[in-house]
Motif scaffolding. Sequence first.
Motif, short mmCIF file in Angstrom:
data_model
loop_
_atom_site.label_atom_id
_atom_site.label_comp_id
_atom_site.label_asym_id
_atom_site.label_seq_id
_atom_site.Cartn_x
_atom_site.Cartn_y
_atom_site.Cartn_z
N ALA A 35 0.80 -1.20 0.14
CA ALA A 35 0.08 -0.01 -0.06
C ALA A 35 0.94 1.51 -0.05
CB ALA A 35 -0.95 -0.17 1.06
N GLU A 36 2.13 1.34 0.73
CA GLU A 36 2.85 2.59 0.88
C GLU A 36 3.36 2.54 -0.22
OE1 GLU A 36 6.49 4.54 3.57
OE2 GLU A 36 5.08 2.93 4.54
N LEU A 37 4.07 1.57 -0.92
CA LEU A 37 4.85 1.58 -2.29
C LEU A 37 3.67 2.08 -3.41
CD1 LEU A 37 7.34 1.10 -4.02
CD2 LEU A 37 6.34 -1.19 -4.31
N SER A 38 2.53 1.79 -3.45
CA SER A 38 1.72 2.02 -4.31
C SER A 38 1.40 3.63 -4.57
CB SER A 38 0.21 1.19 -4.31
OG SER A 38 -0.24 1.55 -3.27
N THR A 39 1.53 4.22 -3.31
CA THR A 39 1.39 5.70 -3.26
C THR A 39 2.54 6.43 -3.90
OG1 THR A 39 2.48 5.88 -1.26
CG2 THR A 39 -0.09 5.65 -1.09
N TYR A 40 3.57 5.87 -3.91
CA TYR A 40 4.82 6.42 -4.62
C TYR A 40 4.58 6.17 -6.04
CZ TYR A 40 7.41 7.30 -0.37
OH TYR A 40 7.64 7.77 0.85
N VAL A 41 4.20 4.94 -6.62
CA VAL A 41 4.16 4.68 -7.95
C VAL A 41 2.94 5.66 -8.43
CG1 VAL A 41 3.40 2.90 -9.82
CG2 VAL A 41 4.86 2.48 -7.66
N THR A 42 1.96 5.82 -7.61
CA THR A 42 0.99 6.44 -8.35
C THR A 42 1.26 7.95 -8.31
OG1 THR A 42 -0.90 5.09 -7.25
CG2 THR A 42 -1.64 7.22 -7.74
N ASP A 43 1.84 8.45 -7.55
CA ASP A 43 2.52 9.83 -7.32
C ASP A 43 3.68 10.19 -8.28
OD1 ASP A 43 0.72 10.58 -5.62
OD2 ASP A 43 1.98 10.53 -3.93
N ASN A 44 3.88 9.05 -9.13
CA ASN A 44 5.13 9.07 -10.08
C ASN A 44 6.50 9.63 -9.46
OD1 ASN A 44 6.10 8.82 -12.67
ND2 ASN A 44 6.01 11.04 -13.31
N ARG A 45 6.66 9.33 -8.17
CA ARG A 45 7.82 9.23 -7.55
C ARG A 45 8.84 8.00 -7.35
NH1 ARG A 45 5.83 11.18 -1.91
NH2 ARG A 45 7.99 11.17 -1.45
N THR A 46 8.77 7.27 -8.49
CA THR A 46 9.67 6.31 -8.66
C THR A 46 10.26 6.16 -9.90
OG1 THR A 46 8.01 4.60 -9.44
CG2 THR A 46 8.26 4.55 -7.08
N VAL A 47 11.48 5.42 -10.03
CA VAL A 47 12.08 5.31 -11.37
C VAL A 47 12.54 3.92 -11.33
CG1 VAL A 47 12.91 7.78 -11.45
CG2 VAL A 47 14.29 5.93 -10.33
N PRO A 48 12.73 3.51 -12.69
CA PRO A 48 13.18 1.98 -12.72
C PRO A 48 14.71 2.07 -12.58
CG PRO A 48 12.81 3.15 -14.81
CD PRO A 48 12.14 4.09 -13.82
N PHE A 49 15.24 0.86 -12.20
CA PHE A 49 16.84 0.70 -12.22
C PHE A 49 17.19 0.76 -13.52
CE2 PHE A 49 15.41 -1.31 -8.16
CZ PHE A 49 16.19 -0.98 -7.38
N MET A 50 18.19 1.22 -13.60
CA MET A 50 18.82 1.53 -15.10
C MET A 50 19.17 0.33 -15.99
SD MET A 50 22.71 2.21 -14.00
CE MET A 50 23.69 1.50 -13.00
N ASP A 51 19.38 -0.85 -15.12
CA ASP A 51 19.44 -2.21 -15.82
C ASP A 51 18.13 -2.74 -16.39
OD1 ASP A 51 18.64 -2.89 -13.25
OD2 ASP A 51 19.98 -4.57 -13.10
N GLN A 52 16.87 -1.98 -16.06
CA GLN A 52 15.75 -2.53 -16.44
C GLN A 52 15.48 -1.97 -17.76
OE1 GLN A 52 13.22 -1.12 -13.35
NE2 GLN A 52 12.85 -3.13 -12.46
N LEU A 53 15.96 -1.29 -18.37
CA LEU A 53 15.98 -0.47 -19.55
C LEU A 53 17.07 -0.98 -20.62
CD1 LEU A 53 15.26 3.32 -18.59
CD2 LEU A 53 13.56 1.21 -19.13
N TRP A 54 18.05 -1.95 -20.06
CA TRP A 54 19.12 -2.33 -20.97
C TRP A 54 18.50 -3.53 -21.93
CZ3 TRP A 54 23.40 -2.60 -16.75
CH2 TRP A 54 23.65 -1.20 -16.44
#
Length: 59
Positions: free
Chosen positions: A2-21
Amino acid sequence: MAELSTYVTDNRTVPFMDQLWPNPKVQQTMLSGLQEVFSGQSTPDKVLKAMDSDYSAGS
């Protein structure tokens, strides 16, 4: 979650760089290359060139 989802909803997270490699080899090259830099067996420029090569190879 629940706490994590608030950060995702508020666009306050970023992917780890290696997720885009494009493939896992880039990360393997980075990790082994960092060890080589710290042990004096390589240079940052050589590691970056090797990572670029792996990245360019795609998936």
